[in-house]
Design a protein around this motif. Structure first.
Motif, short mmCIF file in Angstrom:
data_model
loop_
_atom_site.label_atom_id
_atom_site.label_comp_id
_atom_site.label_asym_id
_atom_site.label_seq_id
_atom_site.Cartn_x
_atom_site.Cartn_y
_atom_site.Cartn_z
N ALA A 128 -26.48 75.84 15.01
CA ALA A 128 -25.91 75.82 16.35
C ALA A 128 -25.98 77.25 16.89
O ALA A 128 -25.55 78.20 16.21
CB ALA A 128 -24.47 75.34 16.32
N SER A 183 -25.17 80.00 20.08
CA SER A 183 -24.42 80.26 21.30
C SER A 183 -24.59 81.73 21.64
O SER A 183 -24.67 82.58 20.75
CB SER A 183 -22.94 79.89 21.15
OG SER A 183 -22.35 80.60 20.10
N ASP A 239 -23.55 81.30 29.04
CA ASP A 239 -23.02 80.02 28.60
C ASP A 239 -24.05 79.21 27.80
O ASP A 239 -23.88 78.02 27.57
CB ASP A 239 -22.51 79.21 29.79
CG ASP A 239 -23.60 78.91 30.81
OD1 ASP A 239 -24.74 79.40 30.64
OD2 ASP A 239 -23.31 78.20 31.78
N LYS A 248 -25.88 77.38 24.97
CA LYS A 248 -25.56 76.75 23.69
C LYS A 248 -26.68 75.78 23.37
O LYS A 248 -27.21 75.12 24.26
CB LYS A 248 -24.23 76.00 23.75
CG LYS A 248 -23.05 76.91 23.83
CD LYS A 248 -21.75 76.16 23.73
CE LYS A 248 -20.64 77.19 23.82
NZ LYS A 248 -19.36 76.68 23.51
N SER A 249 -27.03 75.70 22.09
CA SER A 249 -28.12 74.82 21.69
C SER A 249 -28.00 74.47 20.23
O SER A 249 -27.45 75.23 19.43
CB SER A 249 -29.46 75.52 21.94
OG SER A 249 -30.53 74.76 21.42
#
Length: 93
Positions: free
Chosen positions: A5, A7, A12, A14-15
């Motif tokens: 994950a 960030s 902002d 996020k992936s």
């Protein structure tokens, strides 16, 4: 392939992506990371399923190879938290 994950410390972004290669110095990821730019500072959350362990590392995007949007491959160099905080403070000032 291991899931990670991502960030951003500054945006902002996020992936959830997959690790395609990892070494002591960094990681190559594949997935929805086409919005990353060289120099971005990231928090990388590794969930090591086979060991039932989670680890969080900081990294700096070194390169991005765009694929079919939003897919891409990116190289991320591991950095110490002090470097992240130093960069964030420089960006504020």
């Amino acid at each position: 392939n291991q899931n990670v994950a991502l960030s951003s410390y500054k945006t902002d972004f996020k992936s959830s992506s997959k690790v395609s290669n990892i070494s002591l110095g960094g990681v190559c990821i594949e997935g929805e990371c086409g919005n990353l730019r060289v120099g971005d500072l990231l928090k990388i959350n590794f969930s090591l399923d086979k060991l039932n362990v989670e680890r969080v590392m900081s990294g700096k995007v070194i390169w991005v190879q765009k694929g079919t949007a939003p897919e891409a491959t990116a190289g991320i160099q591991f950095v110490r938290e002090e470097e992240v905080y130093g960069q964030l403070l420089r960006d504020i000032g």
